[in-house]
Design a protein around this motif. Structure first.
Motif, PDB file in Angstrom:
ATOM      1  N   PRO A  59      17.563 -25.094  35.084  1.00 56.25           N
ATOM      2  CA  PRO A  59      16.595 -25.414  34.031  1.00 56.25           C
ATOM      3  C   PRO A  59      15.212 -24.888  34.367  1.00 56.25           C
ATOM      4  O   PRO A  59      14.914 -24.575  35.517  1.00 56.25           O
ATOM      5  CB  PRO A  59      16.603 -26.938  34.019  1.00 56.25           C
ATOM      6  N   PHE A 119      10.643 -27.740  23.680  1.00 54.98           N
ATOM      7  CA  PHE A 119      11.772 -26.814  23.642  1.00 54.98           C
ATOM      8  C   PHE A 119      12.135 -26.604  22.163  1.00 54.98           C
ATOM      9  O   PHE A 119      11.373 -25.955  21.473  1.00 54.98           O
ATOM     10  CB  PHE A 119      12.864 -27.272  24.608  1.00 54.98           C
ATOM     11  N   ARG A 167      20.466 -23.385  23.736  1.00 51.58           N
ATOM     12  CA  ARG A 167      19.086 -23.867  23.714  1.00 51.58           C
ATOM     13  C   ARG A 167      19.053 -25.382  23.920  1.00 51.58           C
ATOM     14  O   ARG A 167      20.048 -26.064  23.715  1.00 51.58           O
ATOM     15  CB  ARG A 167      18.420 -23.559  22.355  1.00 51.58           C
ATOM     16  N   ASP A 168      17.844 -25.856  24.215  1.00 46.33           N
ATOM     17  CA  ASP A 168      17.624 -27.283  24.442  1.00 46.33           C
ATOM     18  C   ASP A 168      17.023 -27.875  23.159  1.00 46.33           C
ATOM     19  O   ASP A 168      15.828 -27.740  22.911  1.00 46.33           O
ATOM     20  CB  ASP A 168      16.656 -27.439  25.635  1.00 46.33           C
ATOM     21  N   VAL A 222      15.850 -30.928  20.784  1.00 46.27           N
ATOM     22  CA  VAL A 222      15.346 -32.275  21.047  1.00 46.27           C
ATOM     23  C   VAL A 222      14.910 -32.887  19.714  1.00 46.27           C
ATOM     24  O   VAL A 222      14.289 -32.207  18.875  1.00 46.27           O
ATOM     25  CB  VAL A 222      14.203 -32.232  22.110  1.00 46.27           C
ATOM     26  N   GLY A 280      11.964 -31.845  26.434  1.00 44.23           N
ATOM     27  CA  GLY A 280      13.301 -31.392  26.051  1.00 44.23           C
ATOM     28  C   GLY A 280      14.284 -32.462  26.468  1.00 44.23           C
ATOM     29  O   GLY A 280      13.886 -33.515  26.980  1.00 44.23           O
ATOM     30  N   THR A 281      15.574 -32.181  26.251  1.00 48.70           N
ATOM     31  CA  THR A 281      16.586 -33.161  26.688  1.00 48.70           C
ATOM     32  C   THR A 281      17.101 -32.851  28.077  1.00 48.70           C
ATOM     33  O   THR A 281      17.719 -33.688  28.712  1.00 48.70           O
ATOM     34  CB  THR A 281      17.809 -33.160  25.750  1.00 48.70           C
ATOM     35  N   GLY A 282      16.916 -31.566  28.502  1.00 45.06           N
ATOM     36  CA  GLY A 282      17.491 -31.142  29.773  1.00 45.06           C
ATOM     37  C   GLY A 282      18.937 -30.685  29.623  1.00 45.06           C
ATOM     38  O   GLY A 282      19.604 -30.394  30.606  1.00 45.06           O
ATOM     39  N   ARG A 283      19.389 -30.586  28.366  1.00 48.49           N
ATOM     40  CA  ARG A 283      20.783 -30.188  28.137  1.00 48.49           C
ATOM     41  C   ARG A 283      20.826 -29.003  27.174  1.00 48.49           C
ATOM     42  O   ARG A 283      20.133 -29.003  26.157  1.00 48.49           O
ATOM     43  CB  ARG A 283      21.530 -31.383  27.539  1.00 48.49           C
ATOM     44  N   GLY A 284      21.638 -28.016  27.502  1.00 43.77           N
ATOM     45  CA  GLY A 284      21.781 -26.851  26.637  1.00 43.77           C
ATOM     46  C   GLY A 284      22.923 -27.052  25.652  1.00 43.77           C
ATOM     47  O   GLY A 284      23.959 -27.608  25.992  1.00 43.77           O
ATOM     48  N   GLN A 340      20.311 -18.190  27.489  1.00 45.03           N
ATOM     49  CA  GLN A 340      20.220 -19.640  27.543  1.00 45.03           C
ATOM     50  C   GLN A 340      18.854 -20.105  28.011  1.00 45.03           C
ATOM     51  O   GLN A 340      18.142 -19.382  28.699  1.00 45.03           O
ATOM     52  CB  GLN A 340      21.316 -20.220  28.430  1.00 45.03           C
ATOM     53  N   TRP A 385      17.022 -24.079  28.893  1.00 47.70           N
ATOM     54  CA  TRP A 385      16.843 -25.528  28.773  1.00 47.70           C
ATOM     55  C   TRP A 385      15.855 -26.028  29.807  1.00 47.70           C
ATOM     56  O   TRP A 385      15.539 -25.335  30.766  1.00 47.70           O
ATOM     57  CB  TRP A 385      18.182 -26.288  28.809  1.00 47.70           C
TER      58      TRP A 385
END
Ligand SMILES: NC(=O)c1ccc[n+]([C@@H]2O[C@H](COP(=O)([O-])OP(=O)(O)OC[C@H]3O[C@@H](n4cnc5c(N)ncnc54)[C@H](O)[C@@H]3O)[C@@H](O)[C@H]2O)c1
Length: 338
Positions: free
Chosen positions: A137, A179, A232-233, A235, A263-267, A299, A301
């Motif tokens: 990340p 993000f 992408r991240d 949110v 962001g969420t920290g997740r892609g 990608q 994130w």
């Protein structure tokens, strides 16, 4: 605590949701917006949700005199600065207009703040300020280096704010690097209302789902990702809005200068998003694979630990909620605020 918050661009997509979150937190708000990319109808929608419309000044942030007068009249103690132009592609063809509005607008705002003694600012920055290294990340300490006039305009302002804070510790500034904000208020009263062809994935999917566009073009299905499409991240915009309330509390408590990812920290891949939106809407979303777009990365994130530790904020809403809230908004307001 009781001083009014000036929200520039407060009738736009993220600004409107933040006005609601600020009202829920008991903050008084005055909005300055020139309606370049928004509608005054948003004021009534916010009033319907919170019981009271924010004070509103129809004007341009490049007008230092207007901003200073607004700050004095409304006893402004802090500023959240959303106003700006935001289309990456458009910025390539119209760089001067982007530097004028985003950099010139921010300079005018800072001049008005300096003149009125307001020293607390949250700035809408973006993940586009990071250099394209491919390593995920992205932590706030990652190399910076924007690849479009839009991204550079955000980066210039970030540098300007760092210099300002370095020159005088009375300034308290947070640059929030968003993000990909998506979704809408669950009431379906406020949401994203793009003019023309949407630049971002979710509003485009929403318009296909509601029957306004035939199909989605998926730009590249041969990336080195789980299903080949870009990751992408995303949110939820209400999580982003609440991040501003937390950031304001933080600045008023701690002062200083910080750049913080939201962001969420997740892609999430394009196809993953598409399937989730189909589930939320009960509609089939036609798509075609198109060539990759220049400048797109495979990608992206966020590293989100700093927001958690400094602000006590983390994104709470799921991808399912993002899609459900976006769909409800799109279904009930197919023409946006128009
Ligand atoms: N939406 C995103 O995906 C995203 C991601 C990262 C950063 N950002 C940044 O967050 C901010 C808000 O984004 P948004 O999606 O809500 O955009 P938006 O276009 O919906 O909102 C911006 C608002 O600012 C107003 N505005 C523009 N120029 C102005 C000026 N000179 N004077 C007064 N008002 C002006 C517009 O009328 C609009 O209401 C922008 O600065 C954008 O660059 C957005």
């Amino acid at each position: 605590m009781s001083a009014t918050v000036l929200v520039t661009g407060g009738l736009g997509y993220i600004g409107a949701h933040t006005c609601v979150a600020l009202a829920e937190a008991g903050r008084d708000v005055v909005v300055v917006d020139n309606l370049a990319n928004s509608s005054s109808a948003v004021l009534d929608r916010i009033a319907g949700l919170t019981g009271r419309a924010p004070a509103f000044v129809h004007g341009d942030i490049r007008d230092v005199g207007l901003l200073a007068a607004t700050m004095r009249e409304h006893e402004v103690g802090s500023v959240i600065h959303f106003a700006g132009s935001k289309a990456v592609g458009e910025s390539v063809g119209r760089p001067l207009s982007y530097y004028d509005n985003n950099v010139g607008g921010s300079m005018a705002l800072l001049a008005a703040m300096a003149a009125t003694g307001v020293r607390t600012l949250i700035f809408s920055s973006s993940a586009t300020v990071y250099a394209q290294s491919g390593r995920m990340p992205l932590a706030e300490s990652a190399a910076l280096g924007a690849s479009s006039p839009y991204g550079r305009s955000k980066l210039f302002v970030e540098h300007m704010l760092a210099d300002l804070c370095g020159s005088d510790p009375a300034w308290a500034v947070a640059c929030l690097r968003y993000f990909n904000p998506v979704g809408a208020h669950p009431s379906a009263r406020i949401g994203e209302s793009p003019r023309g062809v949407p630049n971002n994935l979710m509003p485009y999917i929403a318009q296909v789902a509601v029957g306004q566009r035939e199909r989605l073009s998926v730009f590249g299905a041969d990336y080195d990702t789980l299903d080949g499409t870009g990751v992408r991240d995303y949110v939820h915009v209400l999580d982003v809005a609440e991040g501003h309330v937390k950031a304001l509390d933080y600045l008023q408590r701690a002062g200083g200068h910080a750049a913080i990812n939201l962001g969420t920290g997740r892609g999430v891949s394009v196809l993953e998003m598409l399937r989730e939106y189909e589930r939320a809407s009960g509609r089939t979303i036609a798509f075609q694979v198109a060539p990759r777009r220049a400048g797109d990365v495979a990608q992206c994130w966020a590293e989100v630990a700093l927001a958690r530790s400094l602000l006590g904020w983390q994104a709470r809403r799921s991808l399912a909620q993002m899609c459900e809230d976006s769909w409800r908004w799109q279904r009930d307001n197919p023409q946006g605020y128009r």
